[in-house]
Design a protein around this motif. Structure first.
Motif, short mmCIF file in Angstrom:
data_model
loop_
_atom_site.label_atom_id
_atom_site.label_comp_id
_atom_site.label_asym_id
_atom_site.label_seq_id
_atom_site.Cartn_x
_atom_site.Cartn_y
_atom_site.Cartn_z
N ILE A 25 0.93 -1.20 0.13
CA ILE A 25 0.14 0.08 -0.06
C ILE A 25 0.90 1.23 -0.01
O ILE A 25 1.80 1.35 0.90
N ALA A 26 0.59 1.97 -1.12
CA ALA A 26 1.65 3.33 -1.00
C ALA A 26 0.70 4.51 -0.83
O ALA A 26 -0.56 4.48 -0.87
N PRO A 27 1.51 5.79 -0.51
CA PRO A 27 0.56 7.08 -0.42
C PRO A 27 -0.33 7.11 -1.71
O PRO A 27 -1.47 8.03 -1.48
N THR A 28 -0.12 6.54 -2.85
CA THR A 28 -1.03 6.86 -3.95
C THR A 28 -2.27 5.90 -4.28
O THR A 28 -2.85 5.99 -5.21
N SER A 29 -2.02 4.87 -3.27
CA SER A 29 -3.11 3.72 -3.07
C SER A 29 -4.68 4.67 -2.99
O SER A 29 -5.67 4.20 -3.43
N ALA A 30 -4.61 5.72 -2.21
CA ALA A 30 -5.70 6.40 -1.95
C ALA A 30 -7.07 5.40 -1.57
O ALA A 30 -7.16 5.05 -0.68
N GLY A 31 -8.00 5.63 -2.39
CA GLY A 31 -9.53 4.93 -2.21
C GLY A 31 -9.27 3.52 -2.38
O GLY A 31 -10.07 2.74 -1.97
N ARG A 32 -8.31 2.85 -2.82
CA ARG A 32 -8.14 1.47 -2.77
C ARG A 32 -7.48 0.78 -1.63
O ARG A 32 -7.37 -0.08 -1.63
N ILE A 33 -7.17 1.59 -0.68
CA ILE A 33 -6.41 0.97 0.67
C ILE A 33 -7.43 0.31 1.38
O ILE A 33 -6.97 -0.89 1.78
N THR A 34 -8.75 0.42 1.51
CA THR A 34 -9.62 -0.47 2.11
C THR A 34 -9.78 -1.73 1.42
O THR A 34 -9.52 -2.82 2.13
N GLN A 35 -9.81 -1.71 0.30
CA GLN A 35 -10.05 -2.77 -0.83
C GLN A 35 -8.77 -3.49 -0.54
O GLN A 35 -8.79 -5.21 -0.42
N GLU A 93 -2.86 -10.57 2.96
CA GLU A 93 -2.58 -11.72 3.73
C GLU A 93 -0.97 -11.43 4.32
O GLU A 93 -0.40 -11.02 3.93
N GLY A 94 -0.69 -12.27 5.30
CA GLY A 94 0.76 -12.21 5.95
C GLY A 94 0.86 -10.99 6.83
O GLY A 94 0.56 -10.85 7.90
N PHE A 95 1.27 -9.75 6.06
CA PHE A 95 1.21 -8.56 6.61
C PHE A 95 1.04 -7.62 5.21
O PHE A 95 1.29 -7.91 4.26
N VAL A 96 0.86 -6.46 5.80
CA VAL A 96 0.65 -5.33 4.60
C VAL A 96 2.05 -4.54 4.63
O VAL A 96 2.56 -4.16 5.89
N TYR A 97 2.61 -4.28 3.56
CA TYR A 97 3.80 -3.66 3.31
C TYR A 97 3.34 -2.31 3.03
O TYR A 97 3.05 -2.01 1.79
N CYS A 98 3.59 -1.30 3.91
CA CYS A 98 3.11 0.06 3.79
C CYS A 98 4.58 0.86 3.06
O CYS A 98 5.41 0.92 3.75
N VAL A 99 4.20 1.29 1.86
CA VAL A 99 5.38 1.99 1.38
C VAL A 99 5.45 3.58 1.78
O VAL A 99 4.34 4.36 1.69
N SER A 100 6.40 3.82 2.58
CA SER A 100 6.66 5.28 3.17
C SER A 100 6.71 6.41 2.28
O SER A 100 6.62 7.50 2.52
N SER A 101 7.23 6.13 1.04
CA SER A 101 7.83 7.26 0.35
C SER A 101 7.28 6.98 -1.29
O SER A 101 7.40 5.83 -1.75
N LEU A 102 7.07 7.89 -1.96
CA LEU A 102 6.88 7.94 -3.57
C LEU A 102 8.19 7.39 -4.28
O LEU A 102 9.39 7.94 -3.84
N GLY A 103 8.25 6.87 -5.40
CA GLY A 103 9.31 6.49 -6.00
C GLY A 103 9.89 5.14 -5.80
O GLY A 103 9.17 4.26 -5.30
N VAL A 104 11.13 5.03 -5.96
CA VAL A 104 11.84 3.48 -6.13
C VAL A 104 12.55 3.53 -4.48
O VAL A 104 12.61 4.57 -3.65
N THR A 105 13.00 2.37 -4.28
CA THR A 105 13.72 2.10 -2.81
C THR A 105 15.00 3.00 -2.87
O THR A 105 15.32 3.38 -4.06
N GLY A 106 15.28 3.12 -1.66
CA GLY A 106 16.72 3.92 -1.36
C GLY A 106 16.68 4.66 -0.11
O GLY A 106 15.41 4.75 0.53
N MET A 107 17.73 4.96 0.47
CA MET A 107 17.68 5.59 1.46
C MET A 107 17.45 7.16 1.49
O MET A 107 17.63 7.68 0.49
N ARG A 108 16.67 7.63 2.45
CA ARG A 108 16.07 9.00 2.38
C ARG A 108 16.54 9.74 3.71
O ARG A 108 16.49 9.28 4.80
N ASP A 126 2.43 10.83 5.74
CA ASP A 126 1.91 10.48 6.89
C ASP A 126 1.89 9.00 6.85
O ASP A 126 0.31 8.66 6.93
N VAL A 127 2.75 8.27 7.51
CA VAL A 127 2.49 6.88 7.65
C VAL A 127 1.41 6.35 8.59
O VAL A 127 0.66 5.38 8.34
N GLY A 128 1.39 7.13 9.69
CA GLY A 128 0.32 6.63 10.58
C GLY A 128 -1.00 6.75 10.04
O GLY A 128 -1.87 5.85 10.38
#
Length: 268
Positions: free
Chosen positions: A148-158, A164-179, A185-187
Motif C-alpha cells: 500500500i503506497a501513498p498513491t493507493s488512496a481510495g483502494r487502501i480499504t479494498q 495476507e501475512g502482513f501489509v507492506y506500507c510504502v513510506s515514500s513515493l518513487g523507488v527504494t533507497g535511503m532518504r 503521513d504513514v500513521g
C-alpha cells in the motif's frame, strides 16, 4: 498461527532485505544467519531480476552483480533449503512477475513452498492483477504480501481487506533507497489499514536507513523494513560484510523495539 504472524506477535518487528547472490550465495547464507542472530524477525530475500523497476540504484546494482555471478532461481531455492536446516524465522521472497512467469508460476510457487518460503512480494503486480498469483499462492500455503503506497488512496480499504501475512506500507513515493526525511503521513495509512482489517500487521518500508527513522516508523506501525542500507553494506564490504550487517541489524532491532527512545540505538 503462521510464521509470518508469529513474527509480529512478540512486539515491533524488524525486517531486513538483501539481494541473494550479492556478492555470492555463500555470503548471502552467512548474512541471513547473522541477521537472525542479531534479532531480525522476518527476512526478505530478493531474487535478482534484470529490470527491477521498483528499485533505486543501490539495489539495481546489487541485482546486476548477482546476475553476473550466475545466480538463478534454482540456486536460491537450494539456499533456502540449506537455511531451513536451522532457521525457523519467516522468509519471504521479493521479486518480479517476469521471474515467476519465466520459471512457470505453479512450478515456482511449489518450489518456493517446498524449500520453506513463507510468502511472496511482487512489487510490479498491482492489486487488480493479484489473482493471477493469489490462488496458486493459497494452494501452496504462501502469503501473497500486498503493498500500500501513498498513491493507493481510495483502494487502501479494498487492498487491506484482501491482505495476507502482513501489509507492506510504502513510506515514500518513487523507488527504494535511503532518504534523509520521510514526509508521508504513514500513521494515517496504517490507521486506514487497521480499520479495514484489524488483524493484519502493517510494516513500513522504502527510505528507512537510521535507527531514528526505524523507531519513528515502528511507533506508528507494527514494524520497519530496511533494504538499501543493508545492500549498501553488502556492496561495500563484499564477502567481509557479515560483521557490519550483524551490528547494523542489532542497532535497528533495538531501535524498533524501543520506539520512544530511538536515540539509545547507535547508527551503524
Amino acid at each position: 498461527m503462521s510464521r509470518i504472524k508469529e513474527a509480529f506477535a512478540g512486539g515491533k518487528a524488524f525486517i531486513p532485505f538483501l539481494t541473494c547472490g550479492d556478492p555470492d550465495l555463500e555470503t548471502t547464507e552467512a548474512i541471513v544467519h547473522a541477521m537472525a542472530q542479531a534479532g531480525a524477525d522476518l527476512i526478505e530475500l530478493g531474487i535478482p531480476f534484470s529490470d527491477p523497476t521498483a528499485e533505486g540504484p543501490v539495489i539495481q546494482a546489487a541485482n546486476a552483480r548477482a546476475l553476473s555471478g550466475g545466480v538463478t532461481a534454482d540456486s536460491i531455492f537450494a539456499l533456502v533449503r540449506r537455511l531451513r536446516r536451522t532457521l525457523t524465522l519467516p522468509l519471504v521472497f521479493m521479486t518480479y512477475a517476469n521471474v515467476v512467469f519465466s520459471y512457470g508460476t505453479e512450478r515456482f510457487l511449489s518450489a518456493a513452498a517446498a524449500a520453506g518460503v513463507d510468502g511472496l512480494i511482487l512489487p510490479d503486480v498491482p492489486f487488480e492483477e493479484k489473482e493471477e498469483f493469489a490462488p496458486l499462492c493459497r494452494k501452496y500455503g504462501l502469503d501473497l504480501i500486498s503493498l500500500i503506497a501513498p498513491t493507493s488512496a481510495g483502494r487502501i480499504t479494498q487492498i487491506a481487506r484482501a491482505a495476507e501475512g502482513f501489509v507492506y506500507c510504502v513510506s515514500s513515493l518513487g523507488v527504494t533507497g535511503m532518504r534523509r526525511q520521510i514526509t508521508t503521513d504513514v500513521g494515517a495509512l496504517v490507521e486506514l489499514v487497521r480499520r479495514a482489517n484489524p488483524g493484519i500487521p502493517c510494516a513500513v518500508g522504502f527510505g528507512i536507513s537510521t535507527p531514528e527513522q526505524a523507531a519513528a516508523m515502528a511507533a506508528v506501525s507494527d514494524g520497519a523494513i530496511v533494504g538499501s542500507a543493508i545492500v549498501t553494506l553488502a556492496g561495500r564490504y563484499g564477502r567481509d560484510a557479515v560483521p557490519a550487517v550483524r551490528d547494523y541489524v542489532q542497532a535497528m532491532k533495538a531501535a524498533v523495539s524501543a520506539p520512544q527512545r530511538p536515540a539509545e540505538a547507535d547508527p551503524p
